[in-house]
Design an enzyme around this catalytic site. Structure first.
Site, short mmCIF file in Angstrom:
data_model
loop_
_atom_site.label_atom_id
_atom_site.label_comp_id
_atom_site.label_asym_id
_atom_site.label_seq_id
_atom_site.Cartn_x
_atom_site.Cartn_y
_atom_site.Cartn_z
N GLU A 1 -3.25 -7.72 4.30
CA GLU A 1 -3.35 -6.63 5.29
C GLU A 1 -4.72 -6.69 5.97
OE1 GLU A 1 -1.16 -2.67 4.87
OE2 GLU A 1 -3.21 -2.02 4.55
N HIS B 1 6.87 -20.69 -16.82
CA HIS B 1 8.31 -20.89 -17.03
C HIS B 1 9.11 -20.46 -15.82
CE1 HIS B 1 7.29 -21.64 -21.23
NE2 HIS B 1 6.41 -20.67 -21.06
N LYS C 1 -3.80 8.83 2.35
CA LYS C 1 -4.99 8.95 3.20
C LYS C 1 -4.65 9.77 4.45
CE LYS C 1 -8.31 6.29 5.84
NZ LYS C 1 -8.88 5.01 6.21
N LYS D 1 7.27 0.81 11.40
CA LYS D 1 7.35 2.26 11.13
C LYS D 1 8.00 2.96 12.33
CE LYS D 1 3.06 2.64 8.42
NZ LYS D 1 1.70 3.18 8.36
N GLY E 1 -7.61 2.39 3.34
CA GLY E 1 -6.61 2.67 2.31
C GLY E 1 -6.66 1.64 1.19
N ARG E 2 -6.74 0.37 1.54
CA ARG E 2 -6.70 -0.68 0.51
C ARG E 2 -8.03 -0.84 -0.21
NH1 ARG E 2 -5.82 -2.29 5.59
NH2 ARG E 2 -7.30 -3.67 6.61
N GLU F 1 7.30 7.45 3.17
CA GLU F 1 7.70 7.28 1.78
C GLU F 1 7.07 8.34 0.89
OE1 GLU F 1 6.51 5.00 3.83
OE2 GLU F 1 7.27 2.99 3.42
O1 F6P Z 1 1.56 0.97 6.10
C1 F6P Z 1 0.36 0.48 5.63
C2 F6P Z 1 -0.57 1.58 5.19
O2 F6P Z 1 -1.07 2.24 6.29
C3 F6P Z 1 -1.67 1.05 4.31
O3 F6P Z 1 -2.72 0.57 5.03
C4 F6P Z 1 -1.96 2.22 3.44
O4 F6P Z 1 -2.64 1.83 2.29
C5 F6P Z 1 -0.58 2.73 3.17
O5 F6P Z 1 0.11 2.53 4.38
C6 F6P Z 1 -0.49 4.15 2.74
O6 F6P Z 1 -1.07 5.01 3.66
P1 F6P Z 1 -1.45 6.50 3.29
O7 F6P Z 1 -2.44 6.46 2.18
O8 F6P Z 1 -2.03 7.08 4.54
O9 F6P Z 1 -0.19 7.21 2.87
#
Ligand code: F6P
Length: 539
Positions: free
Chosen positions: A349, A380, A203, A508, A263-264, A209
Site C-alpha cells: 500500500e 511443505h 482512522k 470503494k 493507517g498502516r 466494513e
Molecule cells: O482501504 C484502505 C485503507 O484506507 C487503509 O489505508 C486503512 O488502513 C484501512 O483502509 C482502514 O481505514 P480506517 O482505519 O479509516 O477504517
C-alpha cells in the site's frame, strides 16, 4: 537528477555483473563479506551476506541511496515536514514511540504533550479494565475484547497480539475485520456480550466494513444489555471524533490519534488499545521502546551501517537490478505467522505506486509482491517453487534464537530448518553430487540421465536472515520499525510518496454504486461482464 540517473545505471550494471556470479563464490572472493553485511541493531541480528550483491553491487547500491538523498528525506520525515505531499500531511509515527521529552513538531507545533496525554489515558483505561475497576453494564468485569477494524486498524494489532499474547490470557482478544458476516458470526459465537468490551477502530470512521461490523456488534450487545447497557461496552479509536460521537460512543471512551499517522503506521497509537488492555501496559510500552531504539539507529547511523537502509537496498538490488518482482517473507515463528499479511499492507500500500509526487511516471519498477507464511509450514507448501521454479524469488527468513515456549527440543528443530533453508537456497545441490548418490544406490545410467536434472538444485537464490535474540515486546517493536523504515527508504529511492493510498479508492466507489443495485434492483451501467454478474446475483 543527472547524478541519480547515473547512479541507477551503475546499480543496474553492477547487478548485471553480480548476477553472473554465484553468491557462494562471493564469500571466497570477499574476505570481509560476513562482517560488512551483518549488523546487530536493537536486539536484531541481520545477515545480508547471502544476498545477491557483491562488493561492487553493494557500493553501487549505497551510491544510489546517496544520490537519492536518503539522508535529507530522513531528516524531513523526522523533522515533521509534510512529506505526504498529496495529502499535505507530516509523517510522524516515530513520535508515537518517543519519550515525552523528544522534540517532534508538526507545522512548528510540538506534538509530544498530546501524544503523552493519549498514552496516559490509554494506560489508565487499560489498567482499570484489567483490574476490573471498569466493569460491564451488569457489574461483571470484562473477560474479552472484540476489536473491530480493517487494514491498518486491524493487521498491526492482530500481529501484535499474536506476538505478545500470554498463553492463557486473563482477557481474551478477538478480531473482526471482514464485511463477510461469517467472520462476525464465527468470532462471536462463543463470546458472552455481558463480559465483552467492543473496541471499534477506524482512522476515518467511514470504512464500510468497520461500520457494518460495529453496527452488528452494537446490536449484539444491545440484545443482551439494552441500548444503554450496550454503550457501557463500547470504546472507539479514531481521528474523526465527531463521527465517533455520532455513533454514540461516550467521549471518555474515545481515544484519538492524528492525521500525521498513516493507517498502516498506526499500531503504535491508540489503535492498539485492545492489545494494551489484553497484554498489559508494560508489554505495550516495551513494544514502543523497541521501535524507538530502531528509530534512533535509523535516524543517526550512516547509510553504510544503517539496517533499514541496507535491507531496502537489498530489495532494490533484487527488484530493479535483477528484475525479481516478488519477495517471500517467512518467519520461523508461529507467533509471527501473520507478518507477511502485515507487510503486504505496509509495503504494497505504501509503495505500490507508478507515479511520483510530481505527477510524472516512476522511472523504475516500484513495490514487489510480498507473500509468505510461517516456517516450517511453507516448506511443505510453496518452497518447491522457491527452490526449483523458473523464477528466482528473494527470501527473507526471520528466526528467534531462544524460546522457552512449548515442549522441549522443538525449538532446535525449528532453527535447524531455518538455517538449512537459507543454506540450501544459496548453495543448492550440483548434478555431480546427485549423480554420485544415484550411482551409489545402483540406479541405472539411463535413469540417472533423467532423474539427476530433476533432483539438482541450482541454488544461488538470495536470502536475508533476521534473527531476534528472543521474541520480546522490544525486539518485536524493533522488527516492525525496521520494516517501516525500509519501506520509507525504498519509496525515497523510487521517487514516490509512500504515505498516500489513492489506489484503494476506486473499488470503494464502485462497490458503493453496485450495492443499491444488489439491494433494491436499482439500474446501473457497467461493462457486459459486470452487468451479467449483477443480473445473476439478483436472480
Ligand atoms: O482501504 C484502505 C485503507 O484506507 C487503509 O489505508 C486503512 O488502513 C484501512 O483502509 C482502514 O481505514 P480506517 O482505519 O479509516 O477504517
Amino acid at each position: 537528477m543527472a547524478d541519480l540517473d547515473a547512479a541507477w545505471t551503475r546499480l543496474e550494471d553492477a547487478a548485471k555483473a553480480a548476477g553472473e556470479k554465484r553468491i557462494v563464490e562471493m564469500f571466497e572472493a570477499e574476505s570481509r563479506r560476513l562482517e560488512t553485511l551483518t549488523l546487530d541493531v536493537a536486539g536484531l541480528h541481520i545477515d545480508l551476506s547471502k544476498q545477491a550483491w557483491d562488493e561492487a553491487g553493494l557500493e553501487a547500491a549505497l551510491d544510489l541511496a546517496h544520490a537519492a538523498d536518503v539522508e535529507s528525506a530522513r531528516a524531513a520525515m523526522f523533522g515533521g515536514e509534510a512529506i505526504n505531499s498529496s495529502e499535505g500531511r507530516a509523517v510522524l509515527h516515530t513520535a508515537l514511540r518517543a519519550t515525552a521529552d523528544a522534540d517532534f513538531k508538526v507545522g512548528g507545533a510540538p506534538v509530544m504533550a498530546e501524544v503523552e496525554a493519549v498514552r496516559a489515558r490509554m494506560k489508565t483505561f487499560a489498567e482499570a479494565v484489567r483490574s476490573g475497576q471498569i466493569k460491564g453494564a451488569t457489574g461483571k468485569p470484562f473477560k474479552a475484547i472484540l476489536h473491530i477494524g480493517i487494514g491498518g486498524s486491524d493487521l498491526g494489532p492482530r500481529l501484535l497480539w499474536d506476538a505478545l499474547r500470554p498463553v492463557k490470557p486473563s482477557i481474551d482478544l478477538r478480531f473482526v475485520a471482514n464485511v463477510d458476516g461469517a467472520e462476525f458470526a464465527l468470532t462471536t459465537a462463543d463470546m458472552d456480550p455481558t463480559e465483552t468490551l467492543v473496541i471499534v477502530v477506524s482512522k476515518t470512521f467511514t470504512t464500510q466494513e468497520t461500520l457494518a461490523n460495529a453496527g452488528a456488534a452494537r446490536a449484539w450487545l444491545a440484545e443482551a444489555l439494552g441500548e444503554e447497557g450496550a454503550n457501557q461496552h463500547l470504546a472507539a479509536i479514531s481521528t474523526a471524533l465527531d463521527k465517533t460521537a455520532a455513533f454514540g460512543v461516550a467521549n471518555d471512551r474515545v481515544f484519538g490519534f492524528w492525521d500525521w499517522v498513516g493507517g498502516r503506521y498506526s499500531l503504535w497509537s491508540s489503535v492498539s488499545l485492545s492489545v494494551a488492555v489484553a497484554c498489559g501496559w508494560d508489554a505495550f510500552q516495551g513494544f514502543l521502546d523497541g521501535a524507538a531504539a530502531m528509530d534512533e539507529h535509523f535516524r543517526t547511523a550512516s547509510l553504510e551501517t544503517n539496517a533499514p537502509v541496507l535491507i531496502a537496498l537489498a530489495q532494490i538490488f533484487n527488484r530493479n537490478g535483477l528484475d525479481r518482482r516478488a519477495r517471500s517473507v517467512v518467519p520461523y515463528s508461529h507467533r509471527l505467522r501473520r507478518l507477511a499479511s502485515f507487510l503486504q499492507q505496509l509495503e504494497m500500500e505504501s509503495n505500490g505506486k507508478s507515479v511520483g509526487p510530481d505527477g510524472q511516471p516512476a522511472k523504475r519498477g516500484t513495490a514487489t509482491v510480498v507473500f509468505g507464511d510461517e516456517g516450517t509450514n511453507v516448506q511443505h507448501a510453496y518452497f518447491q517453487c522457491m527452490h526449483q521454479g523458473t523464477d528466482i524469488t528473494p527470501m527473507e527468513l526471520i528466526g528467534v534464537a531462544k524460546s522457552d515456549e512449548g515442549p522441549a527440543g522443538m525449538h532446535e528443530k525449528l532453527l535447524s530448518n531455518l538455517l538449512a533453508q537459507a543454506e540450501a537456497f544459496m548453495v543448492g545441490r550440483t548434478t555431480q553430487d546427485v549423480v554420485a548418490e544415484l550411482q551409489a544406490k545402483g540406479v541405472s545410467e539411463a535413469e540417472i540421465a533423467t532423474l539427476a536434472p530433476q533432483r539438482t538444485f541450482a541454488g544461488n537464490r538470495p536470502s536475508t536472515l533476521v534473527l531476534m535474540e528472543r521474541l520480546t515486546p522490544q525486539t518485536f517493536g524493533a522488527l516492525i520499525a525496521l520494516y517501516e523504515h525500509k519501506t520509507f527508504v525504498e519509496g525515497v529511492i523510487w521517487g514516490i510518496n509512500s504515505f498516500d493510498q489513492w489506489g484503494v479508492e476506486l473499488g470503494k466507489v464502485m462497490a458503493g454504486r453496485i450495492l443499491p443495485e444488489l439491494e433494491s434492483g436499482a439500474a446501473g451501467s457497467h461493462d457486459p461482464s459486470t452487468t451479467a454478474l449483477i443480473g445473476r446475483l439478483k436472480r
